[in-house]
Scaffold this active site. Structure first.
Site, mmCIF file in Angstrom:
data_model
loop_
_atom_site.group_PDB
_atom_site.id
_atom_site.type_symbol
_atom_site.label_atom_id
_atom_site.label_comp_id
_atom_site.label_asym_id
_atom_site.label_seq_id
_atom_site.Cartn_x
_atom_site.Cartn_y
_atom_site.Cartn_z
ATOM 1 N N GLY A 208 0.834 -1.206 0.000
ATOM 2 C CA GLY A 208 0.000 0.000 0.000
ATOM 3 C C GLY A 208 0.862 1.246 0.000
ATOM 4 N N GLY A 213 1.547 2.526 5.355
ATOM 5 C CA GLY A 213 2.659 1.642 5.726
ATOM 6 C C GLY A 213 3.210 2.005 7.099
ATOM 7 C CD GLU A 230 7.284 -5.297 -1.717
ATOM 8 O OE1 GLU A 230 7.379 -4.490 -2.665
ATOM 9 O OE2 GLU A 230 8.218 -6.040 -1.372
ATOM 10 C CB CYS A 264 3.633 0.197 -6.830
ATOM 11 S SG CYS A 264 4.201 -1.427 -7.345
HETATM 12 P P1 NAD Z 1 -3.479 2.449 0.994
HETATM 13 O O1 NAD Z 1 -2.206 2.491 1.738
HETATM 14 O O2 NAD Z 1 -4.302 3.672 0.955
HETATM 15 O O3 NAD Z 1 -4.404 1.283 1.572
HETATM 16 C C1 NAD Z 1 -3.972 -0.049 1.719
HETATM 17 C C2 NAD Z 1 -4.889 -0.807 2.677
HETATM 18 O O4 NAD Z 1 -4.618 -0.369 3.991
HETATM 19 C C3 NAD Z 1 -6.384 -0.532 2.469
HETATM 20 O O5 NAD Z 1 -6.907 -1.503 1.622
HETATM 21 C C4 NAD Z 1 -6.971 -0.604 3.862
HETATM 22 O O6 NAD Z 1 -7.504 -1.867 4.110
HETATM 23 C C5 NAD Z 1 -5.792 -0.367 4.761
HETATM 24 N N1 NAD Z 1 -5.911 0.928 5.451
HETATM 25 C C6 NAD Z 1 -6.145 2.133 4.898
HETATM 26 N N2 NAD Z 1 -6.157 3.085 5.853
HETATM 27 C C7 NAD Z 1 -5.911 2.456 7.014
HETATM 28 C C8 NAD Z 1 -5.812 2.885 8.369
HETATM 29 N N3 NAD Z 1 -5.942 4.168 8.702
HETATM 30 N N4 NAD Z 1 -5.571 1.958 9.314
HETATM 31 C C9 NAD Z 1 -5.425 0.665 8.981
HETATM 32 N N5 NAD Z 1 -5.517 0.196 7.719
HETATM 33 C C10 NAD Z 1 -5.766 1.078 6.767
HETATM 34 O O7 NAD Z 1 -3.058 1.967 -0.471
HETATM 35 P P2 NAD Z 1 -3.915 1.663 -1.735
HETATM 36 O O8 NAD Z 1 -4.711 2.855 -2.154
HETATM 37 O O9 NAD Z 1 -4.650 0.396 -1.547
HETATM 38 O O10 NAD Z 1 -2.770 1.392 -2.840
HETATM 39 C C11 NAD Z 1 -2.063 2.418 -3.467
HETATM 40 C C12 NAD Z 1 -0.668 2.538 -2.911
HETATM 41 O O11 NAD Z 1 -0.069 1.271 -2.834
HETATM 42 C C13 NAD Z 1 0.251 3.347 -3.805
HETATM 43 O O12 NAD Z 1 1.083 4.134 -3.013
HETATM 44 C C14 NAD Z 1 1.072 2.297 -4.539
HETATM 45 O O13 NAD Z 1 2.307 2.747 -5.021
HETATM 46 C C15 NAD Z 1 1.203 1.280 -3.479
HETATM 47 N N6 NAD Z 1 1.463 -0.035 -4.056
HETATM 48 C C16 NAD Z 1 2.668 -0.610 -3.836
HETATM 49 C C17 NAD Z 1 2.947 -1.830 -4.428
HETATM 50 C C18 NAD Z 1 4.274 -2.509 -4.236
HETATM 51 O O14 NAD Z 1 4.376 -3.682 -4.583
HETATM 52 N N7 NAD Z 1 5.289 -1.843 -3.719
HETATM 53 C C19 NAD Z 1 1.983 -2.447 -5.216
HETATM 54 C C20 NAD Z 1 0.770 -1.822 -5.392
HETATM 55 C C21 NAD Z 1 0.494 -0.625 -4.792
#
Ligand code: NAD
Length: 519
Positions: A208, A213, A230, A264
């Site tokens: 995420g 993170g 990640e 990402c």
């Molecule tokens: P995000 O960090 O907004 O959310 C990820 C998950 O975290 C959500 O599905 C939710 O269940 C949980 N979450 C959200 N807010 C939270 C909170 N306050 N407390 C606890 N849990 C919470 O990310 P996203 O929108 O799902 O994905 C996009 C991001 O992910 C981008 O920054 C992208 O670059 C990154 N990403 C990284 C990779 C990699 O392999 N490095 C792959 C795909 C996406």
């Protein structure tokens, strides 16, 4: 899934039944019982589960493609390649390699431990948590799970609520194939994920954004749980005038339009000179036409933005920007045309956050040194792309910048190269995975030593016991000075020699004893 409606308190905005704290606790406790039963320690069991995972992907391909289309309007060809085939390939690799992966690693003997057995055992952590992301909702959820299963862990699987159709498909279909006690699926949004993170896990794998993170890292630290994060961020592209600009433009625009730029490691922005920019724009326009024809919007090979929130975020980033290519958008179906903006200032909003959409800003720089400086003043990227034919420039980027990965003369392709770890550094993440690296990520490397108990070893050991004296200290100094790997071929000779000395001494003292008796 059995018990999908357990502990439901109310519906949430994503259409999931709400999973309560009690549900999270029950799931983790049940996985803990399953882990304690030792069934996941058997490699036969792990292989069976991985084969079942392959069966799930093969048999449920249609349902998964439909779900991913509902969530992202992703073309079927892309879903089959990225979400199905890639995951099957990794699961098969795990099945075929498991026997060699689980073999203890023997540590080379040095003089100090030449008579001992010293090895590293791969031990499962226990009950782990995998939190997936929505942009590749099958791939990013199940790829880490493969390594977790292969390493002998139980896994609570949490698909992203932002791809609800895929999350539901995984939750309802996967338990028909793999053991649902060892590998339960947990659904929900922010609130439910927060509840889940209150539980004690033995490893957490999160995909995420960097901001969430940090929250996951904080929650994990309460139990000193190790993590892989990640994450994302802005992955820059540098292009100089020695690059094949036509090819560069085709590859960059491909990377920027796959999954509608929601990747990402998508190229986030371009750094180049004004002269390179003008040529790049011409080739980029031609590449887009080659991919999507006259009407991108009507072309089924181009996807859509995941939701209203991200659609408005992206169109907001275009405000006050000079559009060189593209520009149109439509909130009705979250359509954002592939767009390139020029004359971008480093302080503009579009340069402050990860774009995660089909928009490419160009910032002009005068030299590669200026580009390196620009990159080094910002957070460490997940990927860095350099398009050049100049050796000196390649070397400078490799040596003077830090990023999860560097790819020269292409984009994205490093993420599917066999053997390469995939992960970030600093703000773009902690840890890495893919292939054997995923197995290693989910394995605790346990140090194991077994010592002999013979008199000979005890005699050699005597230098470590008090009372200390100068002779012992001198001997220790010598051992530490010459302590290096002992060539294995000499070990039997050393043992035979030691035995020879022992037998000779024994015979000498026995002879002396008999003489005394006779006298
Ligand atoms: P995000 O960090 O907004 O959310 C990820 C998950 O975290 C959500 O599905 C939710 O269940 C949980 N979450 C959200 N807010 C939270 C909170 N306050 N407390 C606890 N849990 C919470 O990310 P996203 O929108 O799902 O994905 C996009 C991001 O992910 C981008 O920054 C992208 O670059 C990154 N990403 C990284 C990779 C990699 O392999 N490095 C792959 C795909 C996406």
């Amino acid at each position: 899934m059995d018990g999908l409606n357990l502990d439901v308190t109310q519906g949430d905005s994503f259409g999931f039944e709400k999973y309560s704290m009690c549900k999270a606790l029950n799931m983790v406790q049940s996985a803990r019982r399953a882990f304690a039963s030792n069934k996941t320690r058997s490699t036969k069991f792990r292989k069976t589960q991985l084969k079942e995972l392959v069966k799930f992907l093969e048999k449920e391909e249609k349902a998964l493609c439909t779900a991913v289309y509902d969530d992202l309007k992703k073309p079927k060809a892309e879903t089959i390649l990225h979400e199905i085939l890639t995951v099957i390939k990794e699961a098969r690799e795990a099945v075929n390699s498991l026997q060699s992966w689980v073999k203890p690693t023997t540590v080379k003997s040095t003089i100090v431990n030449s008579l001992d057995t010293v090895k590293i055992l791969d031990e499962p952590y226990g009950v782990t948590l995998v939190i997936g992301a929505w942009n590749f909702p099958v791939h990013l959820t199940l790829l880490p799970v493969i390594g977790a299963i292969a390493a002998g862990n139980c896994v609570v699987i949490k698909p992203s609520e932002h791809a609800p159709a895929t999350a539901r498909a995984i939750a309802s279909l996967l338990p028909k194939y793999i053991d649902s006690e060892c590998y339960p699926v947990y659904l929900g949004g922010v609130e439910e994920t927060s509840e889940l993170l209150k539980q004690k896990f033995d490893y957490i794998f999160f995909t995420g954004s960097p901001s969430i993170g940090k929250l996951v890292h904080q929650a994990a630290s309460q139990n000193l749980t190790p993590v892989t994060l990640e994450l994302g961020g802005k992955s820059p592209v540098y292009i100089d005038n020695t690059a094949n600009l036509k090819l560069a433009a085709k590859r960059i625009m491909w990377g920027k339009t796959q999954n509608c730029g929601q990747i990402c490691v998508a190229p986030d922005y371009v750094l180049c000179s004004k002269e390179v920019q003008d040529k790049f724009l011409k080739y980029a326009q031609a590449a887009l036409h080659q991919f999507y024809g006259d009407n991108v919007r009507e072309n089924g090979d181009f996807g859509r933005i995941i939701n209203q929130h991200h659609f408005h975020r992206l169109t907001g980033l275009l405000r006050d920007q000079k559009v060189a290519i593209g520009g149109p958008s439509d909130p009705k179906d979250h359509f954002v045309h592939p767009t390139i903006v020029t004359d971008v200032h480093p302080d503009d909003a579009i340069m402050q956050e990860e774009i995660f959409g089909p928009i490419l800003p160009i910032v002009t720089v005068e030299s590669y040194e200026e580009a390196i400086n620009f990159i080094n003043q910002r957070e460490k990227p997940l990927a860095l792309y350099v398009f050049t034919g100049c050796k000196k420039v390649k070397k400078a980027f490799l040596r003077e910048t830090s990023s999860g990965a560097v790819l020269i003369n292409d984009v994205l392709m490093h993420s599917v190269a066999d053997g390469l770890p995939f992960g970030g550094v600093g703000n773009s993440g902690i840890g890495a995975y893919h292939g054997k690296h995923t197995f290693d990520t989910f394995s605790h490397k346990k140090a194991v030593m077994e010592r002999g108990t013979s008199m000979l070893i005890d005699k050699i050991d005597s230098i470590r016991y008090p009372p200390y004296n100068n002779t012992k200290t001198k001997l220790l100094k010598t051992v530490f000075r010459i302590n290096r790997t002992l060539p294995v071929k000499y070990v039997p000779h050393l043992i035979m020699f030691s035995l020879g000395v022992a037998v000779t001494c024994g015979a000498y003292y026995l002879n002396k004893y008999i003489q005394n008796e006779v006298d």
